[in-house]
Design a protein around this motif. Structure first.
Motif: not given
Lengths: 597, 164
Positions: A14, A199-203, A206, B132, B136
């Motif tokens: 992405t 979680d904001p800040g985890a990818f 994905r 999110c 990031c």
């Protein structure tokens, strides 16, 4: 892959997609065609290389040349110079931020040196939309081994022996989970892949699904065989369109190759997988909530026991594992539990994928052996703090985790050590902060998230977190008292002890860990009405330096609330009562005469 | 179905879209366990999920409106209000937050003259935040429809919006 002399790998995750990696791939293909080289050099759009900061990435194999920040118009030069003449395009090579030297190939880059890629083994290496490339990397051989040579209980035993623990956050031993599900008898059982990465800040999940979807499909089939389930479900966020597309393509290919469906490898074992889409609710990462959401209901958690392994989807025994956990399974089966067991620490085996983000030079996705220290991650892999500023804190575990300080830099990272220092592994978000981050504001940021995402079923989480948020709001506005600080800590402990599910039980962690590690900063906000990071607006004052001010009136003319007074060519003054702290004056002042105190 | 159409406020959306929704429900065999997938598809067809569409779905699936409404309001992906032509999603994940995502939200609110969750008067943009978007490495990031914009700063906003 053998028939081509050279491969050009382009990141199609992405991140790099947003920087025109599709166009780069197309330009490279066109350029090769012009030179008549399309049968000798192959262009592959792969999954994420992890080095998102410097994307888009083009990697040339077999020499490992690593080109960064490539633009579509650079394609011609890569072909004419590198492919045709064998000379590297030096201006596109990665430059080491420490010694300013160009690095010729990825093996010599600090970012990759300390990494050990197991779950990410195929990401950035194979074409995720082509099953044959996965098969050529031993893909589906672990499934063949299980179905052909192993009994289901032997598969469970192997996973148990490997010491693999759940990578979604809790760290529950995977083999034990499988054993419980295998031991519950029913006419139908299910395996579920939790791809509701919220979680904001985890990818990382994905990236695995985008870069290596077949490894997850293969692992789910192995899981099905081991516990006696014939149906698999992937619960995936609707916010990940590319991952969904690649997963659907992979499922279709696996069916065509007979690797899903009836009588796989002639073993008599049937297995197939369906997708279920999430709809934007963080709590659905909790397994009981996830199951209710898959059943078409509100994603509210329920009390355990009964555990999903006893009574899960459609009230049948269900095994839920996270994407990264699954990505480890095929290679454990192939290389053996003993091999896996040698990596990591005593109680945390293997590797962990982290999403390294925030104020750090090398932002990206990394996979490291358990037991590595934060210092190694931040300074060696991450290349240190951005713009030469000072390290202040690192947040791990997302809204359920905590903030660690420089005192924890040398703690070996594993499940148990992180909990011992007041944080947790979580799904692997790792956000690095420097002195421009206010820790009270960070705690408030996470609480704002929890308040919004709380499902509202139990009162400790629904009401308690809201009260925590309000107290933090009061402190950041400069109205806090020392009693508030005590209340914050007490209420946090009550919520931890009494909330229904994992979301509520861990939601006060950001508050508790910032109070523990940054107590002085809270006291400053309360007693001195000061925010040392300059983040909390209510505690800031805009001041004109009478010496530097030439009285040009630019600030006064641009102030939206007429808070700035002064004669032409005379020093101006800002009224703190009227000032709304919008910052317009600082932007307009050409003489640097206005500052924040 | 006639009753629903008569209570419908806008003139150009009606039978056609409801018929498509009915087809989707048939495709999923009106099973309550498929409700979320049906709502995803319905929102794509209708643009949003107002009460009369929820009533229509409940009736077709033979479940109560409160069950449908309970699910619609639980998940942030479903919207009960009409949306703009383009949706701007500013990422407010931790990485984007520490790299200035909040300034983007403030900038967009100022330029568009709307608050979060609102749609501009000309119906062009809906402004929302995301927890999110998984980009990031590109912080601070925002998405307009399906396009991701990376390392955005408030000064770039006007020129990005002018493309739409």
């Amino acid at each position: 892959m053998a028939k081509f002399k050279m491969h050009l790998l382009i990141c199609g995750g992405t991140g790099c997609n947003a920087s025109q990696s599709q166009e780069i791939a197309q330009n490279l293909k066109n350029g090769l065609k012009d030179k008549g080289l399309e049968n000798e050099v192959q262009v592959i759009l792969t999954g994420c290389f992890g080095f998102c900061e410097k994307g888009p990435i083009v990697k040339v194999m077999p020499d490992n040349t690593f080109y960064t920040e490539v633009k579509p118009e650079d394609a011609r030069e890569i072909i004419e110079e590198h492919v045709v003449k064998g000379r590297k395009v030096t201006r596109l090579l990665y430059v080491d931020p420490e010694n300013k030297q160009q690095v010729a190939d990825s093996k010599h880059m600090g970012f990759y040196k300390k990494q050990l890629r197991i779950a990410l083994r195929n990401c950035g290496f194979i074409d995720p939309e082509n099953i044959e490339e996965y098969i050529s990397e031993d893909g589906y051989s672990a499934l063949a081994k299980c179905l052909g040579e192993m009994k289901p209980e032997e598969v469970v035993k192997e996973i148990k022996l490997s010491g693999l623990r759940g990578r979604g956050g809790g760290g529950f031993p995977t083999g034990l989970k499988w054993e419980i599900a295998a031991g519950n008898h029913a006419d139908q059982k299910y395996v579920v892949c939790n791809a509701d990465e919220g979680d904001p800040g985890a990818f990382m999940d994905r990236s695995i699904l985008e870069g290596d979807p077949h490894s997850v499909i293969e692992a789910m089939a192995i899981n099905g065989y081991a516990i006696g389930a014939t149906k698999g479900l992937v619960y995936i966020r609707a916010e990940y369109p590319l991952a969904i597309k690649r997963l659907l393509t992979a499922l279709e290919q696996a069916r065509t190759f007979g690797l899903l469906g009836k009588d796989i490898f002639g073993s008599g074992f049937d297995f197939d997988i369906e997708l279920r889409y999430g709809a934007g609710a963080f709590v659905c990462g909790e397994e009981t909530a996830l199951i209710h959401s898959m059943e078409g209901m509100r994603g509210e958690p329920t009390f355990k026991p009964p555990f999903p392994a006893q009574e899960g989807y459609n009230k049948k025994p269900t095994n839920v594992n996270n994407v990264e956990t699954y990505a480890n399974i095929p290679i454990i089966i192939n290389k053996g539990a003993e091999w896996f067991n040698k990596i990591g620490t005593e109680k945390s085996k293997g590797t962990k994928v982290f999403a390294l983000a925030g104020q750090i030079n090398n932002v990206g996705l990394i996979e490291v052996p358990m037991g590595i220290t934060l210092r190694e991650i931040i300074y060696e892999i991450g290349g240190g703090i951005k713009d030469g500023r000072q390290f202040k804190a690192v947040q791990t575990g997302g809204p359920s985790g905590g903030c660690l300080t420089s005192a924890h830099l040398d703690t070996p990272i594993d499940y148990d050590n992180l909990i011992a220092v007041g944080s947790m592994m979580g799904s692997g978000g790792m956000v690095v902060m420097d002195e421009t981050s206010c820790m009270v504001a960070i705690a408030k940021f996470y609480l704002e998230f929890t308040v919004e995402e709380s499902c509202g079923k139990c009162s400790p989480c629904r009401i308690g977190n809201k009260r925590l948020y309000e107290i933090l709001e009061k402190i950041t506005k400069g109205n806090g008292t020392m009693e508030d600080l005590d209340n914050l800590a007490n209420l946090s402990r009550v919520i931890k002890d009494t909330a229904l599910c994992g979301l509520g039980q861990t939601s006060p962690n950001p508050v508790l860990s910032t109070i523990e590690n940054f107590y002085d900063e809270y006291v400053e906000h309360i007693k001195d009405k000061k925010c040392r990071a300059g983040v909390c607006k209510s505690l800031m004052q805009y001041v004109v330096d009478p010496v530097a001010c030439v009285g040009c009136t630019a600030c006064a003319r641009n102030c939206p609330v007429n808070a700035i007074q002064g004669e032409k060519k005379m020093p101006h003054v800002i009224s703190t009562e009227l000032c709304i702290k919008c910052g317009a004056c600082i932007e307009k002042c050409k003489f640097g005469a206005i500052s924040i105190q | 179905m006639n009753e629903i159409q008569s209570s419908n406020c806008c003139s150009d959306c009606g039978n056609d879209q409801l018929e498509q929704i009915a087809n989707v429900i048939d495709l999923y065999q009106a099973k309550p366990s498929n409700l979320i997938q049906i709502l995803h598809a319905s929102q794509q067809i209708y643009g949003y999920l107002p009460l009369d569409v929820q009533e229509f779905i409940a009736q077709k699936m033979n479940i109560s409106v409160s069950e449908v409404s309970g699910v619609v309001t639980f998940y942030s992906f479903f919207s009960t209000k009409p949306r703009g032509e383009h949706t701007i999603l500013v990422c407010m994940g931790t990485a984007c937050y520490v790299r200035g995502g909040k300034k983007l939200v403030e900038g967009l609110q100022k330029i568009l003259g709307i608050n979060l969750g609102e749609t501009t008067q000309d119906g062009k943009f809906t402004l929302e935040i995301a927890r999110c978007i998984g980009a990031c490495g590109l912080a601070p990031a925002m998405m307009i429809d399906k396009v991701v914009y990376k390392s955005v700063n408030p000064n770039k906003l006007e020129s990005i919006l002018s493309k739409y």
